[in-house]
Design an enzyme around this catalytic site. Sequence first.
Site, PDB file in Angstrom:
ATOM      1  N   TYR A  56       0.715  -1.292  -0.079  1.00 40.14           N
ATOM      2  CA  TYR A  56       0.116   0.006   0.015  1.00 40.14           C
ATOM      3  C   TYR A  56       0.981   1.029   0.047  1.00 40.14           C
ATOM      4  O   TYR A  56       1.315   1.606   1.151  1.00 40.14           O
ATOM      5  CB  TYR A  56      -0.878   0.027   1.256  1.00 40.14           C
ATOM      6  CG  TYR A  56      -2.013  -1.136   1.251  1.00 40.14           C
ATOM      7  CD1 TYR A  56      -2.318  -2.054   0.018  1.00 40.14           C
ATOM      8  CD2 TYR A  56      -2.716  -1.367   2.394  1.00 40.14           C
ATOM      9  CE1 TYR A  56      -3.214  -2.658   0.091  1.00 40.14           C
ATOM     10  CE2 TYR A  56      -3.554  -2.066   2.446  1.00 40.14           C
ATOM     11  CZ  TYR A  56      -3.918  -2.998   1.538  1.00 40.14           C
ATOM     12  OH  TYR A  56      -4.782  -3.897   1.591  1.00 40.14           O
ATOM     13  N   THR A  83     -19.847   0.369  -3.731  1.00 38.65           N
ATOM     14  CA  THR A  83     -21.159  -0.001  -4.275  1.00 38.65           C
ATOM     15  C   THR A  83     -22.226  -0.050  -3.600  1.00 38.65           C
ATOM     16  O   THR A  83     -23.406  -0.042  -3.914  1.00 38.65           O
ATOM     17  CB  THR A  83     -21.171  -1.123  -5.252  1.00 38.65           C
ATOM     18  OG1 THR A  83     -20.586  -2.223  -4.585  1.00 38.65           O
ATOM     19  CG2 THR A  83     -19.791  -0.742  -6.277  1.00 38.65           C
TER      20      THR A  83
END
Length: 297
Positions: free
Chosen positions: A57, A208
């Site tokens: 990351y 979503t």
Amino acid sequence: MLSLGGTLTVGRLGFGTGGLVGPGYWGPRHEDPERLLAVLRRSVDRGVTLIDTADNYGPDVAEELVARALHPYPEGLVIATKGGVVRTGPNVWHIAGRPEQLRAMCDASLRRLRTDTIDLYQLHRLDPDVPMADQLGTLLELQQAGKIRHIGLDSIGAAELARARQVAPIASVQNRYNLMDRASEDVLKLCERTGTAFLPWFPLGNGTLTGGRPTTPAADALTSIATAHDATTGQIALAWLLHHSPALLPTPGTSSPDHLDENLAAARINLTEEELARLDALTDGTASTGGTGGTGD
């Protein structure tokens, strides 16, 4: 609460650090790093006991932020990181599971996290070009050396997990899983039977399930249930995970203090049997276990 490897006890909601780095998990975010450090500290102040990060990351950026914000680590805080993937650009990465690579990655994570032992070290992907026994054997050596406490696996199928358990004790699995993506249901069931923690990545469907989608049966169900609980659709999606299986340990991430508080409040939502049945009936069944180039976990 949930047990990791039989020796560590953590709360049912952790904090993921993928949202603390730049787009495509590349470089730092373009905002005040002190704000990001404050979100990490707030998560622990609010009772989070597991921080989930990864060496790629950034790369390196998220682990360094964790250490800057939280070291020296308070008693009871579990730090989980991942190795076995090398990131070379935004959403660009390759698997690197040779023993010498895994040893070097683990040592680098130890330095960045400023610790002698990583509580949970997860193999970010099994390398198809390296025997599983060599990869897990390396992690066992690191465990025996005291560098890692528990071993986890990421994006793995049920058959692979069963094989892996014959080689090494596996404390956790981290697969993509959420209300609308249950391709790893068989893995979850195996985790339930074996006392293995399951850390679902993209627990909110990469955004979503947080509202703003076109009207669909799933969106309608989430919206109506959220309204009944004076909650957000994202909170209901997280609450469903917590109700769905005692093995699930979501680690939603954010760079926003308000969104952090919203996520953590999902643990206080009690869904009714009727609501659970309605949510259980929702799934698109289209996603696969293997993940995408973004390593969003």
